[in-house]
Design a protein around this motif. Structure first.
Motif, mmCIF file in Angstrom:
data_model
loop_
_atom_site.group_PDB
_atom_site.id
_atom_site.type_symbol
_atom_site.label_atom_id
_atom_site.label_comp_id
_atom_site.label_asym_id
_atom_site.label_seq_id
_atom_site.Cartn_x
_atom_site.Cartn_y
_atom_site.Cartn_z
ATOM 1 N N GLN A 104 0.871 -1.172 0.000
ATOM 2 C CA GLN A 104 0.000 0.000 0.000
ATOM 3 C C GLN A 104 0.912 1.227 0.000
ATOM 4 O OE1 GLN A 104 -2.249 2.396 -0.566
ATOM 5 N NE2 GLN A 104 -3.810 1.026 0.266
ATOM 6 N N MET A 105 0.870 1.998 -1.072
ATOM 7 C CA MET A 105 1.808 3.107 -1.237
ATOM 8 C C MET A 105 1.223 4.451 -0.814
ATOM 9 S SD MET A 105 4.374 1.412 -2.268
ATOM 10 C CE MET A 105 5.509 2.759 -2.569
ATOM 11 N N ALA A 141 0.752 8.478 -3.442
ATOM 12 C CA ALA A 141 2.126 8.863 -3.771
ATOM 13 C C ALA A 141 2.545 8.063 -5.004
ATOM 14 C CB ALA A 141 3.041 8.593 -2.587
ATOM 15 N N GLU A 142 1.992 8.458 -6.136
ATOM 16 C CA GLU A 142 2.175 7.653 -7.351
ATOM 17 C C GLU A 142 3.616 7.660 -7.846
ATOM 18 O OE1 GLU A 142 -0.153 10.036 -7.004
ATOM 19 O OE2 GLU A 142 -2.031 8.919 -6.911
ATOM 20 N N ALA A 143 4.290 8.800 -7.730
ATOM 21 C CA ALA A 143 5.686 8.863 -8.189
ATOM 22 C C ALA A 143 6.528 7.863 -7.402
ATOM 23 C CB ALA A 143 6.223 10.282 -8.016
ATOM 24 N N ASN A 144 6.312 7.873 -6.095
ATOM 25 C CA ASN A 144 7.041 6.936 -5.241
ATOM 26 C C ASN A 144 6.686 5.491 -5.570
ATOM 27 O OD1 ASN A 144 8.837 6.421 -3.016
ATOM 28 N ND2 ASN A 144 7.048 5.906 -1.785
ATOM 29 N N GLY A 146 8.684 4.362 -8.733
ATOM 30 C CA GLY A 146 10.089 4.119 -8.399
ATOM 31 C C GLY A 146 10.255 2.849 -7.583
ATOM 32 N N THR A 147 9.372 2.655 -6.626
ATOM 33 C CA THR A 147 9.434 1.454 -5.793
ATOM 34 C C THR A 147 9.236 0.199 -6.637
ATOM 35 O OG1 THR A 147 8.616 2.675 -3.864
ATOM 36 C CG2 THR A 147 8.393 0.284 -3.810
ATOM 37 N N GLN A 168 8.967 9.594 -14.089
ATOM 38 C CA GLN A 168 9.390 8.436 -13.287
ATOM 39 C C GLN A 168 9.360 7.165 -14.141
ATOM 40 O OE1 GLN A 168 7.354 10.830 -12.148
ATOM 41 N NE2 GLN A 168 8.528 11.602 -10.419
ATOM 42 N N GLU A 210 7.845 11.955 -0.446
ATOM 43 C CA GLU A 210 6.964 10.777 -0.514
ATOM 44 C C GLU A 210 7.730 9.545 -0.038
ATOM 45 O OE1 GLU A 210 4.397 12.025 -4.568
ATOM 46 O OE2 GLU A 210 5.371 10.084 -4.470
ATOM 47 N N SER A 231 13.010 6.364 -3.925
ATOM 48 C CA SER A 231 11.853 5.496 -4.215
ATOM 49 C C SER A 231 12.334 4.157 -4.755
ATOM 50 C CB SER A 231 10.942 6.164 -5.250
ATOM 51 O OG SER A 231 10.439 7.383 -4.780
#
Lengths: 329, 281
Positions: free
Chosen positions: A67-68, A71-74, A77-78, A105, B160, B126
């Motif tokens: 569950q992020m 925070a879509e950018a993160n 990247g994740t 991203q 973030e 990230s």
């Protein structure tokens, strides 16, 4: 139109509605089944687990679900980082937040870095409905197909979305999978195998080729029925994969019929129509008509009202087909 | 294991490489590269468990370093080459056509040691979350080090990631901020003040360590300490004070060498201040 006026009604394959379901539920079911069959599959969601139908995966494989938050950018990247170690990440949020919001991203850490990330996007196009244009993306196919190495898929119904979700898990490389919110006819039978990059011919015809993607495929089938009653034989091809495009199938059909209609729930600019036009211009220039949103944002309304308002329905496909046929030299 | 004097000698050679690479390409970012030469030398030659000869993208049971501020690619490339990831002579191709050493780090040319492209700022932390999560899933207890510039913290995405890591206790990440106080347009205090970073990180759930990034004894001791602390529930952030341009007198005390290449005369002046310890490429 004169040339087809006096034709007799010809036998045409008809597709039955198996049931009516949302394409996003096809994604959710397949993701859950992938969770069972492939321990490398992991999923990430940006606070839209219910909307994306990712609950079954999240509930059953909590250690593989992330569950992020909003925070879509993160999240992108994740997901890219999760591939280090051999996992296959599926990200889930609305199409607008899956693409435009996180384009750089995706560009740097997924596409340019050649990471095996599956960007899964629901609520694509105007059938998101009442939320309005802030949430309705009509640019996402264009954005994503411009990225080198990105596969872009827009399945047409529940069954095909399920097939596609499973297929992209086995495909090595970044994928953008686009599906929708509304309940729509489910008509692709199990024997119609899904293959990335391989167009699916649904109806044979000889007067016009209708290349449709996503929710417009059913409308194209409806249009073919109407055209048939008018004595026009329309070929309907489901172009679920916009990139890589099945140029061979497109040219084969176009050479047979001599004119083309493209149909998509996307902007005129950058969508399936543009991709098909590029193939035609380089290989076999013939008349082409577009069923798409004409360079505008969407607005609030029910999905059905919006599809009618923006001309994304069987009636407009019929009119476009007649126009294309009329332009044949 | 090299002692700290040996590490200082390696760092001197790395600084020579940086000057020669940026001069050779007539472009690049020497300032931050020189400032971080001690850190990257310590990480790759002393602190990290890794396998330079057999680069594996998946890094099984290896520590991973992610360079988020990709513009300091010269120091990254030099340390990777000096460490054995690829031939040292390849440093001469930096920023040239058909080189694996792109202006900013990239994976497409398959340069061993690079695991993700960076350059567009704010994205490395990230990515590090993903690597850290993958390691946990794979029952791999090795660490993920992520270096960021201080100016880079102006990117919203960093916060973030900081929030995610701190609140979800992704405790196998060790973040490092190159706290040199300078960015392209000038001092960070003038461009966009960063405020009290230590308090901000702590408020986001991080354990914060501070070190002088240009004092090898402090760098090695603090990184060792961070590795020991890591894995105990809180992620570690190291606020690393450095001097942009460290080691070359005319590049220090200014932001002007953030992204400017020395001409041949300036190169020779710089090299006269840096001992050649391992042989130039």
């Amino acid at each position: 139109m004169k040339e087809v006026e006096n034709r007799e009604i010809i036998q045409m394959k008809e597709y039955k509605i198996i049931n009516k379901r949302d394409t996003r539920s096809g994604f959710g079911e397949a993701l859950y089944e992938l969770g069972q069959s492939n321990p490398k599959v992991v999923a990430l969601c940006a606070d839209l687990t219910g909307s994306l139908k990712m609950n079954a995966f999240a509930d059953n494989f909590p250690e593989r679900f992330f569950q992020m938050g909003i925070a879509e950018a993160n999240m992108i990247g994740t997901a890219a980082g999760l591939t280090i170690g051999g996992h296959i990440p599926f990200t889930g949020t609305f199409a607008n937040f899956s693409t435009a919001r996180v384009y750089d991203q995706i560009r740097q850490e997924v596409a340019y870095s050649e990471k095996n990330v599956k960007i899964c996007a629901s609520h694509a196009g105007i059938t998101l409905g009442e939320d309005g244009a802030t949430h309705q993306t009509l640019e996402d196919i264009g954005l994503m197909k411009m990225l080198p190495g990105m596969t872009v898929i827009n399945p047409c119904d529940f069954n095909q979305t399920k097939q596609a979700t499973k297929a992209i898990a086995d495909h090595i490389g970044p994928v953008y999978l686009r599906f929708g919110r509304p309940v729509v006819p489910n008509f692709i039978t199990d024997d119609r195998k899904f293959e990335i990059g391989k167009a699916l011919k649904l109806i044979d015809g000889k007067d016009v080729s209708i290349f449709a993607t996503g929710h417009l495929v059913w409308e194209a089938l409806e249009a073919a029925k109407i055209l048939n009653r008018k004595g026009i034989s329309a070929e309907v091809v489901d172009i679920h994969t916009i990139k890589p495009l099945d140029e061979k199938a497109i040219l084969e059909s176009a050479k047979k019929t001599g004119c083309v209609v493209t149909a998509e729930e996307h902007s005129l600019n950058g969508g399936l129509g543009d991709s098909v036009a590029q193939v035609m211009a380089r290989n076999f220039p013939i008349p082409q008509e577009y069923v798409a949103v004409m360079d505008s944002f969407g607005q609030s309304g029910t999905p059905a009202e919006l599809m009618k308002h923006y001309g994304l329905d069987a009636g407009h496909i019929v009119a476009s087909a007649e126009k294309a046929i009329g332009r044949k030299v | 294991m090299p002692d700290n004097n040996s590490l200082r000698e390696i760092a001197s050679q790395v600084r020579r490489d940086i000057i020669r690479m940026v001069n050779g390409a007539k472009s690049g970012h020497p300032g931050g590269s020189l400032g971080c030469a001690d850190l990257l030398t310590a990480l790759y030659f002393e602190i990290m468990d890794h396998d330079p000869e057999n680069f594996d993208m998946d890094a099984p049971n290896q520590d991973v370093f992610i360079l988020s501020n990709g513009h300091i690619s010269p120091v990254f490339y030099s340390v990777l080459a000096r460490n054995g990831y690829f031939p040292v002579k390849e440093l001469a191709t930096f920023r040239k056509l058909h080189s694996r050493l792109q202006g900013h780090p990239a994976t497409m040319e398959k340069l061993p040691g690079v695991r993700v492209a960076s350059g567009s700022l704010g994205q490395g932390l990230s990515f590090s979350i993903g690597v850290a999560r993958a390691k946990t899933l794979n029952e791999d207890d090795k660490k993920v080090f992520c270096l960021m510039g201080d100016g880079e913290l102006q990117e919203g995405q960093v916060w973030e990631a900081l929030m995610h890591i701190g609140s979800k206790k992704v405790d196998n990440i060790i973040g490092i901020v190159d706290y040199n106080g300078k960015q392209i347009d000038g001092p960070t205090d003038e461009v966009m003040p960063l405020g009290n970073l230590k308090l901000k990180f702590e408020a986001f759930g991080w354990t914060v360590l501070e070190m002088n990034g240009n004092d090898m004894d402090d760098v090695v001791a603090t990184l060792r300490h961070a590795k020991t602390l890591s894995g105990n529930g809180e992620p570690i952030m190291i606020l690393m004070t450095t001097e942009m341009g460290m080691g070359v007198d005319f590049m220090m005390g200014t932001h002007k060498w953030h992204g400017a290449a020395p001409n041949d005369e300036q190169r020779d002046n710089a090299l006269s201040q840096l001992e050649e310890t391992l042989g130039d490429y």
